[in-house]
Write a protein that holds these residues in place. Structure first.
Motif, short mmCIF file in Angstrom:
data_model
loop_
_atom_site.label_atom_id
_atom_site.label_comp_id
_atom_site.label_asym_id
_atom_site.label_seq_id
_atom_site.Cartn_x
_atom_site.Cartn_y
_atom_site.Cartn_z
N THR A 163 17.05 51.60 13.40
CA THR A 163 18.21 52.10 12.68
C THR A 163 17.91 53.43 12.02
O THR A 163 16.76 53.89 11.98
N THR A 164 18.94 54.02 11.46
CA THR A 164 18.81 55.24 10.66
C THR A 164 18.77 54.90 9.17
O THR A 164 19.00 55.76 8.34
N SER A 165 18.47 53.64 8.85
CA SER A 165 18.46 53.20 7.45
C SER A 165 17.11 52.63 7.04
O SER A 165 17.03 51.88 6.07
N GLY A 166 16.05 52.94 7.77
CA GLY A 166 14.72 52.59 7.35
C GLY A 166 14.27 51.17 7.65
O GLY A 166 13.34 50.68 7.03
N TYR A 167 14.90 50.48 8.58
CA TYR A 167 14.47 49.13 8.95
C TYR A 167 14.79 48.87 10.42
O TYR A 167 15.57 49.60 11.05
N MET A 168 14.16 47.83 10.95
CA MET A 168 14.42 47.40 12.32
C MET A 168 14.89 45.95 12.31
O MET A 168 14.63 45.21 11.36
N VAL A 178 17.72 36.10 13.68
CA VAL A 178 17.58 37.45 13.18
C VAL A 178 16.36 37.57 12.27
O VAL A 178 16.04 36.65 11.51
N GLU A 179 15.70 38.71 12.34
CA GLU A 179 14.63 39.05 11.41
C GLU A 179 14.65 40.56 11.19
O GLU A 179 14.89 41.32 12.12
N PHE A 180 14.40 40.97 9.94
CA PHE A 180 14.32 42.39 9.61
C PHE A 180 12.85 42.81 9.47
O PHE A 180 12.01 42.02 9.04
N ILE A 181 12.56 44.06 9.80
CA ILE A 181 11.25 44.67 9.58
C ILE A 181 11.45 45.90 8.72
O ILE A 181 12.26 46.78 9.06
N ASP A 182 10.74 45.98 7.61
CA ASP A 182 10.93 47.12 6.71
C ASP A 182 9.62 47.69 6.17
O ASP A 182 9.64 48.56 5.29
#
Length: 517
Positions: free
Chosen positions: A213-218, A270-274
């Motif tokens: 993304t363009t918001s600092g996370y995947m 779903v899982e986020f990476i940050d």
């Protein structure tokens, strides 16, 4: 065959137990190989990678402009280059001879090339279209696919489902059913829609989707099911959920989707990476390991002053590692909650601002205006709503939390996924630098100013499974090939069948590399 050696070459020189000739002689005699023999062979070959050309010189710059993407055919015999000025170049990989120049392949710059089988490949462009081509007849495309409303940047193919997946700057991900073409086009499903979408990649076995993304996370989608993805993610708002994680405040419209993160979920979990090494804002380039073990990405800080390459583990984790975080709750009955739940001081507002509607409206307006500035001359921004986001007022979310009170004040905690990283040179602003993995997954090739460098997980060229770190550590620079181009390198690719490697720069040069022994 000559080796021009146009500029500086910096190599990490490991120590070897046997020479390559000795290893080959041991194999001829049928002797048992020693532990680490394969690592030594790969190290010897990658360590000798250098530029070469059968004609003894580099490919001259072409009129197509920058080489934005490079892709080999599945058998490694053809190389297709996506160019800035609407054209596509096709090379014979064995002779480096230019076979075909398709000058008007699209009406705008070509962004990505993807082979779907041995003969058919797809291209996408800033003209919002995807085109299918057959290498047996390149006079014109076989089909032109319409659906996206903004620049199409990415093409993936799920061999398991026989589905082509495309993503664009309109925030949409489309799944095209290659088995069910209509008379003029193909049937497709809009499987996901989100703000800030940058890249979409599938794991080799099609079991995972990774979104940058363009918001600092995947975002990782585990146990991917493309057939049900659109329905499962019908009203899911990743940007809102990320906003909750960053603010420490839970919103009903976000926490209602906690079930999508549960380890017990059997499909589209779903899982986020940050966790990035820099204050990442835009994750511009993304590639998946050939065995699906991890994802390598190129990230850019918010002020565009730093660039880094990061490697994140994307494999499934044990259930016991899953956890919630308690956050300040946005009380749907009392209006705007205090940011500090421990404080006795606070203010109430009989008609509080809907934070989500304000955030998403301005975010979408700003990002879209940068992409297409003339679209918004007569556009009226949506007004701040009260019932649209579900943050305040009585609505279906209130009924849901009456039945599931334990979910009201819970937000998922992102697991640490970062394993390796390295800082990159901050050059060529405004251009995406496309990384790539070697076919064996031991080496990452990264554009490096006017050249490239090979990065490894250890100084012995080991596979990742034998050198998993306990905490994030820096990637090892195995080889630097500096100033091998006259302009900034923005793309590179390994041949899937051998040790050949190519890189492309902004003035249209393509440099070929292979072990020069």
């Amino acid at each position: 065959m000559s080796n021009p050696k146009p500029s500086s070459r910096v190599a990490h020189n490991p120590t070897f137990k046997h020479s390559l000739n000795e290893i080959l002689r041991m194999r001829e005699l049928g002797l048992k190989s020693y532990i680490g023999c394969d690592d030594d062979i790969y190290a010897k070959l990658y360590n000798k990678v250098d530029s070469y050309s059968l004609e003894g010189k580099h490919n001259p710059g072409n009129k197509g402009g920058g080489i934005f993407n490079l892709e080999f055919s599945l058998d490694g015999k053809l190389l297709v280059a996506a160019c800035e000025h609407s054209c596509v170049l096709i090379y014979d990989a064995s002779t480096q001879k230019l076979l075909k120049t398709m000058e008007k392949a699209h009406d705008n710059c070509v962004n990505c090339v993807r082979f779907l089988d041995d003969r058919q490949f797809a291209t996408c462009s800033d003209d919002n279209t995807i085109k299918l081509w057959d290498t047996r007849n390149l006079k014109s495309e076989t089909k032109t696919l319409h659906g996206h409303s903004n620049w199409v940047k990415n093409i993936e193919f799920s061999e398991r489902d026989n589905v082509m997946v495309t993503s664009a700057f309109d925030g949409s991900i489309y799944a095209w059913d290659l088995k069910s073409p209509t008379e003029n086009s193909m049937l497709y499903d809009k499987v996901f829609l989100m703000n800030g979408l940058m890249r979409t990649k599938l794991s080799p076995d099609g079991s995972k989707m990774v979104i940058s993304t363009t918001s600092g996370y995947m975002i990782i989608v585990h146990d991917l099911n493309l057939a049900t993805l659109a329905n499962d993610f019908r009203s899911f708002k990743p940007v809102l959920y990320r906003l909750m994680q960053m603010s420490g405040q839970s919103f009903p419209a976000g926490t209602i989707f906690n079930y999508l993160f549960l380890p017990s979920r059997r499909r589209n979990r779903v899982e986020f990476i940050d966790d990035f090494t820099i204050d990442a804002e835009v994750i511009s380039s993304l590639q998946i390991h050939p065995h699906g073990w991890n994802a390598v990405s190129r990230s850019l800080s918010g002020n565009e002053s730093e660039e880094a390459t990061c490697v994140h583990d994307i494999q499934k984790r044990e259930v016991f590692m899953f956890q919630y975080e308690s956050c300040d709750n946005y009380d749907v009955n009392e209006g705007e909650a205090s940011q500090n739940s421990d404080s006795d001081e606070g203010t109430t507002n009989p008609r509080p601002t809907d934070l989500w509607m304000g955030y998403i409206s301005n975010y979408q307006y700003t990002s879209d205006r940068q992409a297409q500035p003339n679209m918004f001359e007569n556009l009226q921004l949506p007004s701040m709503g009260i019932i649209n986001s579900g943050l305040i007022g009585r609505n279906s979310y209130s009924d849901y939390f009456q039945q599931h009170p334990e979910e009201r004040n819970k937000v998922i905690v992102n697991l640490p996924r970062l394993t390796h990283f390295i800082k990159e040179e901050n050059v060529g602003r405004g251009y995406i630098k496309e990384l790539c993995y070697s076919p064996d997954g031991r080496v990452i090739c990264s554009p490096y100013n006017k050249g490239i460098r090979l990065l490894g997980f250890s100084d012995k060229y080991e596979e990742l499974s034998y050198c998993v770190p306990e905490k994030p550590r820096q990637l090892t620079t195995l080889l630097e090939l500096n100033d091998y181009h006259s302009q900034i390198v923005v793309s590179c690719k390994f041949n899937p069948r051998n040790f050949m490697l190519v890189s492309g720069c902004l003035n249209g040069e393509i440099v070929w590399y292979k072990p020069v022994l």
